[in-house]
Design an enzyme around this catalytic site. Structure first.
Site, PDB file in Angstrom:
ATOM      1  N   ASP A  12      23.366  41.115  49.350  1.00 65.39           N
ATOM      2  CA  ASP A  12      21.939  40.866  49.585  1.00 65.39           C
ATOM      3  C   ASP A  12      21.099  40.938  48.316  1.00 65.39           C
ATOM      4  OD1 ASP A  12      22.529  40.708  52.323  1.00 65.39           O
ATOM      5  OD2 ASP A  12      22.392  42.880  52.505  1.00 65.39           O
ATOM      6  N   LYS A  15      21.387  36.158  46.139  1.00 68.76           N
ATOM      7  CA  LYS A  15      22.285  35.101  45.641  1.00 68.76           C
ATOM      8  C   LYS A  15      21.862  33.735  46.173  1.00 68.76           C
ATOM      9  CE  LYS A  15      25.856  37.294  47.458  1.00 68.76           C
ATOM     10  NZ  LYS A  15      25.290  38.580  47.869  1.00 68.76           N
ATOM     11  N   GLY A  39      24.883  36.446  54.649  1.00 69.44           N
ATOM     12  CA  GLY A  39      23.611  35.917  55.149  1.00 69.44           C
ATOM     13  C   GLY A  39      22.768  35.564  53.945  1.00 69.44           C
ATOM     14  N   HIS A  40      22.744  34.279  53.586  1.00 70.47           N
ATOM     15  CA  HIS A  40      22.045  33.862  52.365  1.00 70.47           C
ATOM     16  C   HIS A  40      20.771  33.109  52.719  1.00 70.47           C
ATOM     17  CE1 HIS A  40      26.216  34.109  50.268  1.00 70.47           C
ATOM     18  NE2 HIS A  40      25.700  35.280  50.552  1.00 70.47           N
ATOM     19  N   GLN A 223      28.746  38.621  49.618  1.00 67.79           N
ATOM     20  CA  GLN A 223      28.809  40.083  49.472  1.00 67.79           C
ATOM     21  C   GLN A 223      28.517  40.464  48.011  1.00 67.79           C
ATOM     22  OE1 GLN A 223      31.779  38.681  51.474  1.00 67.79           O
ATOM     23  NE2 GLN A 223      30.166  38.746  52.979  1.00 67.79           N
TER      24      GLN A 223
HETATM   25  P1  IMO Z   1      25.778  38.794  51.629  1.00 63.97           P
HETATM   26  O1  IMO Z   1      26.665  37.665  51.190  1.00 63.97           O
HETATM   27  C1  IMO Z   1      25.431  42.997  52.621  1.00 63.97           C
HETATM   28  C2  IMO Z   1      28.883  44.911  54.543  1.00 63.97           C
HETATM   29  C3  IMO Z   1      28.706  45.396  55.958  1.00 63.97           C
HETATM   30  C4  IMO Z   1      29.647  46.590  55.945  1.00 63.97           C
HETATM   31  C5  IMO Z   1      30.801  46.117  55.075  1.00 63.97           C
HETATM   32  C6  IMO Z   1      31.990  45.578  55.832  1.00 63.97           C
HETATM   33  O2  IMO Z   1      24.660  38.405  52.525  1.00 63.97           O
HETATM   34  O3  IMO Z   1      25.329  39.590  50.443  1.00 63.97           O
HETATM   35  P2  IMO Z   1      32.440  43.323  57.145  1.00 63.97           P
HETATM   36  O4  IMO Z   1      31.748  42.737  58.348  1.00 63.97           O
HETATM   37  O5  IMO Z   1      32.417  42.436  55.947  1.00 63.97           O
HETATM   38  O6  IMO Z   1      33.812  43.835  57.464  1.00 63.97           O
HETATM   39  O7  IMO Z   1      31.573  44.629  56.800  1.00 63.97           O
HETATM   40  O8  IMO Z   1      30.265  45.096  54.260  1.00 63.97           O
HETATM   41  N1  IMO Z   1      28.570  43.490  54.308  1.00 63.97           N
HETATM   42  C7  IMO Z   1      27.455  43.059  53.677  1.00 63.97           C
HETATM   43  N2  IMO Z   1      26.385  43.733  53.223  1.00 63.97           N
HETATM   44  N3  IMO Z   1      25.502  41.674  52.443  1.00 63.97           N
HETATM   45  C8  IMO Z   1      26.576  40.978  52.866  1.00 63.97           C
HETATM   46  O9  IMO Z   1      26.748  39.692  52.565  1.00 63.97           O
HETATM   47  C9  IMO Z   1      27.599  41.657  53.552  1.00 63.97           C
HETATM   48  N4  IMO Z   1      28.775  41.306  54.136  1.00 63.97           N
HETATM   49  C10 IMO Z   1      29.361  42.427  54.558  1.00 63.97           C
HETATM   50  O10 IMO Z   1      27.382  45.774  56.225  1.00 63.97           O
HETATM   51  O11 IMO Z   1      29.041  47.677  55.298  1.00 63.97           O
HETATM   52 MG    MG Z   2      22.761  38.756  52.821  1.00 66.93          MG
END
Ligand code: IMO
Ligand code: MG
Length: 424
Positions: A12, A15, A39-40, A223
């Site tokens: 988050d 990106k 979630g972008h 992530q």
């Molecule tokens: P973007 O791309 C923030 C976190 C989840 C959890 C951990 C594992 O938008 O930055 P998962 O469902 O992947 O097995 O969860 O990773 N998590 C994220 N946190 N931004 C994301 O994606 C995330 N994708 C997974 O909250 O702590």
């Molecule tokens: Mg996100």
């Protein structure tokens, strides 16, 4: 030039916005890991779009978007995302979107298992519940179903039957749940396969040929570095390699073809889900920043935990990713603060540490060592020239550059495309 954009914190970092505005210079955008846990958010004019599986560059006309083999694809979610764009009068053709036949498919049992495993864990991860972990686990244990399998009914049915035999037993005996009917799942997924078939190809061949022809490629990380399965705050991580190193295994493009790696960081830190977070704010200040930064998950809507910028963490991140340029996002959220802190080290059992700890206990119980800088009272919101920033905002950015030993190329001062500073 082929670029990679990754997040240097816990996801988050912004990106989506960064990728959107550097997309002008590229021909092809590629997702190489993760799934619809991402979630972008991209804001174009007054319109906001949130992408989960599709690359954030999808809105740029004339660009090709690729979902690489390292991504895990929930076909239902993908089709919903495409349908959502269609409602907004954006149709994505197979010329614009290419999906790797080698990508693994998130099945309904992965989604359910994700929740059930969480419910049994004492130390919950706080996953997004999208079935990401169980799908990657099946990939590694060699019982996964790939996109190409959905296009071959015989192969798909036999793989699914094998999976359900084992999974249904687990569901019934371990979790006291009903399990899944072979024909129901088969019929649903064969339909999805037919719908995505026109987009499926060998994306490794497509990408390498395109690079050979001189096309510019942008690899979009999902992530962040501290959610990486190897380098993150394990076990509170996601199940893929979200660092730059994941590009090669997740797309089939060799490291010799990557020219530049850019990292996005927030001017502070956030984290969704469980796990250690040394610079986390206390609750009252947390509410204030969360409100100002609209820090709620773009995928799950969960409130994000917020804290000060951690230079120890980010320095480690820049090292493992080989970052050449940094983008500082959401600087405007710090507007109006009297003082701003930066974590420059950790203290654990009376000793000071300058490097990111490997030991879990140490990470959980370290106290951050802070440097304090004066805040700025004039808003940076919307500023698009570096020299127009308040003096103390420039001082803050200068200090980050000194601590991180990398230059800040982009500064985001709001969610809109125009609210961006590009320094060189
Ligand atoms: P973007 O791309 C923030 C976190 C989840 C959890 C951990 C594992 O938008 O930055 P998962 O469902 O992947 O097995 O969860 O990773 N998590 C994220 N946190 N931004 C994301 O994606 C995330 N994708 C997974 O909250 O702590
Ligand atoms: Mg996100």
């Amino acid at each position: 030039m082929n670029y990679v954009v990754v997040g240097a914190q816990w996801g988050d970092e912004g990106k989506g916005k960064l990728i959107d505005f550097i997309s002008d210079d590229i021909d092809i955008a590629v997702r190489f890991q993760g799934g619809n846990n991402a979630g972008h958010t991209v804001v174009v004019g007054e319109n906001e779009y949130i992408f989960h599986l599709l690359p954030s560059a999808i809105l740029h006309k004339g660009k090709v978007c690729v979902i690489g083999n390292g991504v895990v694809i929930d076909p239902k979610a993908l089709l919903e995302e495409l349908a959502g764009l269609k409602v907004r009068k954006i149709t994505i053709t197979p010329k614009q979107l290419k999906i790797s036949g080698l990508s693994h498919v998130v099945m309904p049992y992965h989604r359910i298992l994700d929740g059930l495993r969480e419910s049994k864990r004492q130390n919950k991860i706080g996953t997004t519940g999208r079935g990401i972990g169980p799908c990657y686990a099946d990939k590694v244990t060699r019982c996964g179903i790939r996109v190409i399998d959905l296009l071959n009914p015989k192969v798909f049915k036999s793989k699914l039957a094998d999976n359900l035999k084992e999974k249904n037993e687990t569901f019934q005996k371990v979790y006291k749940q009903k399990g899944f009917n072979l024909d129901t799942v088969y019929n649903e997924y064969i339909k999805y396969g037919k719908k995505i078939a026109p987009y499926v190809c060998n994306t490794a061949i497509y990408l390498n040929k395109s690079i050979q022809q001189g096309k510019a490629v942008l690899f979009e990380g999902a992530q962040g570095t501290f959610l990486d399965i190897d380098f993150g705050t394990y076990p509170f991580v996601t199940s893929s390699n979200s660092i730059v190193g994941g590009v090669c295994s997740g797309s089939g493009v060799p490291p010799t073809k990557i020219d530049k790696a850019i990292a996005a960081v927030k001017a502070y830190t956030t984290r969704v889900g469980e796990g250690p977070f040394p610079t986390e704010f206390t609750s009252k200040f947390m509410d204030e920043i969360r409100e100002k930064g609209n820090e709620f998950g773009a995928t799950t809507g969960r409130p994000r935990r917020c804290g000060w910028f951690d230079a120890v963490m980010v320095r480690y991140s820049l090292m493992v990713n080989g970052i050449s340029d940094l983008a500082i996002m959401k600087l405007d959220v710090l507007d109006g603060l009297k003082k701003i802190k930066i974590c420059v080290g950790y203290k654990y059992r009376g000793k000071e540490y300058k490097d990111f700890p490997m030991d879990f206990d140490m990470l959980c119980y370290s106290k951050p060592i802070y440097e304090e800088l004066p805040g700025w009272q004039e808003p940076v919101k919307g500023v698009s020239n570096y020299s127009d920033l308040p003096r103390n905002a420039i001082k803050y950015l200068d200090r980050l550059e000194q601590l991180l030993k990398v230059s800040v190329k982009y500064v985001s001062t709001g969610s809109k495309r125009a609210e961006t500073i590009i320094r060189y």
